[in-house]
Design a protein around this motif. Structure first.
Motif, PDB file in Angstrom:
ATOM      1  N   THR A 185       0.835  -1.218   0.000  1.00  0.00           N
ATOM      2  CA  THR A 185       0.000   0.000   0.000  1.00  0.00           C
ATOM      3  C   THR A 185       0.868   1.266   0.000  1.00  0.00           C
ATOM      4  N   GLU A 214      -4.359  -6.059  -4.717  1.00  0.00           N
ATOM      5  CA  GLU A 214      -5.050  -4.765  -4.557  1.00  0.00           C
ATOM      6  C   GLU A 214      -4.081  -3.669  -4.126  1.00  0.00           C
ATOM      7  N   THR A 215      -3.142  -4.015  -3.263  1.00  0.00           N
ATOM      8  CA  THR A 215      -2.182  -2.993  -2.798  1.00  0.00           C
ATOM      9  C   THR A 215      -1.230  -2.582  -3.926  1.00  0.00           C
ATOM     10  N   LEU A 217      -2.304  -2.308  -6.967  1.00  0.00           N
ATOM     11  CA  LEU A 217      -3.196  -1.703  -7.983  1.00  0.00           C
ATOM     12  C   LEU A 217      -3.152  -2.492  -9.297  1.00  0.00           C
ATOM     13  N   GLU A 219      -4.492  -4.783 -12.315  1.00  0.00           N
ATOM     14  CA  GLU A 219      -5.747  -4.773 -13.068  1.00  0.00           C
ATOM     15  C   GLU A 219      -6.385  -6.163 -13.043  1.00  0.00           C
TER      16      GLU A 219
END
Length: 219
Positions: A185, A214-215, A217, A219
């Motif tokens: 993150t 997710e951390t 980013l 796709e």
């Protein structure tokens, strides 16, 4: 005859003293001036000597403090640096065991940390600037705010590590590293590194609950 004797006695008496203005001779004036000059010079020299003494004392104190810090390099840079009796900046610490230790803001700049063990260590704000972490174990480590700028983090184990807010600018490389469950993150990664890590990203960080993909980013 008596009158003549009286007149002769009177003629031999000294004249009545008169009050006259006292004038100092040039020699006395010169002596007085010389005394005044010498007194002023003496006072000035006294002040200069006192100033030199204070300056000399200040210089000695400053020099002593400088020697104190130089004698203990661990105190010479921000964030500490000592590990035991040693120093962790610019050192060859290959294979060293730092597992489980609290090393907040520790300075590992430019150090060789190949195969070093940092498993479960608290490394908040630590600096690994331009360090070689090839094959190092950073699993379960708290690396929030750590600096990995220009570091070689290839083939390292970052599983379940928390890198939230860490720096990874410049030529930082994570090639070949294990990142399952790692939290990236707010880590400013180069685009090529982000794309590479997204290809191998998997898992959820057990501390933050954030999914690695997710951390990053992805796709």
């Amino acid at each position: 005859m008596a009158i003549l004797s009286f007149c002769l006695c009177c003629s031999k008496l000294p004249p009545n003293p008169k009050i006259q203005n006292v004038h100092l001779s040039p020699q006395i004036h010169q002596s007085t001036s010389q005394v005044s000059i010498k007194s002023a010079e003496s006072s000035r020299n006294g002040f200069i000597s006192l100033g030199e003494t204070i300056s000399r004392a200040s210089f000695v104190a400053l020099l002593s403090a400088s020697l104190f810090f130089v004698s203990d390099p661990a105190l010479a840079f921000k964030g500490g640096g000592p590990y035991g009796a040693g120093v962790t900046r610019g050192q060859d610490l290959t294979g060293k065991d730092f597992s489980g230790k609290t090393l907040i803001r520790q300075d590992f700049k430019t150090s060789i940390l190949r195969q070093a063990n940092f498993k479960g260590a608290k490394l908040l704000g630590a600096s690994f600037f331009d360090a070689d972490l090839t094959g190092a174990d950073l699993s379960d480590a708290d690396l929030r705010g750590a600096d990995f700028s220009l570091a070689n983090v290839t083939k390292a184990n970052l599983s379940n590590a928390n890198l939230e807010g860490a720096l990874a600018t410049g030529n930082t490389s994570f090639k070949g590293s294990v990142i399952q469950g790692a939290d990236f993150t707010d880590v400013p990664l180069r685009e090529d590194q982000r794309v590479y890590l997204c290809k191998i990203a998997d898992g959820v960080n057990p501390v933050t609950g954030n999914a690695t993909r997710e951390t990053l980013l992805c796709e």
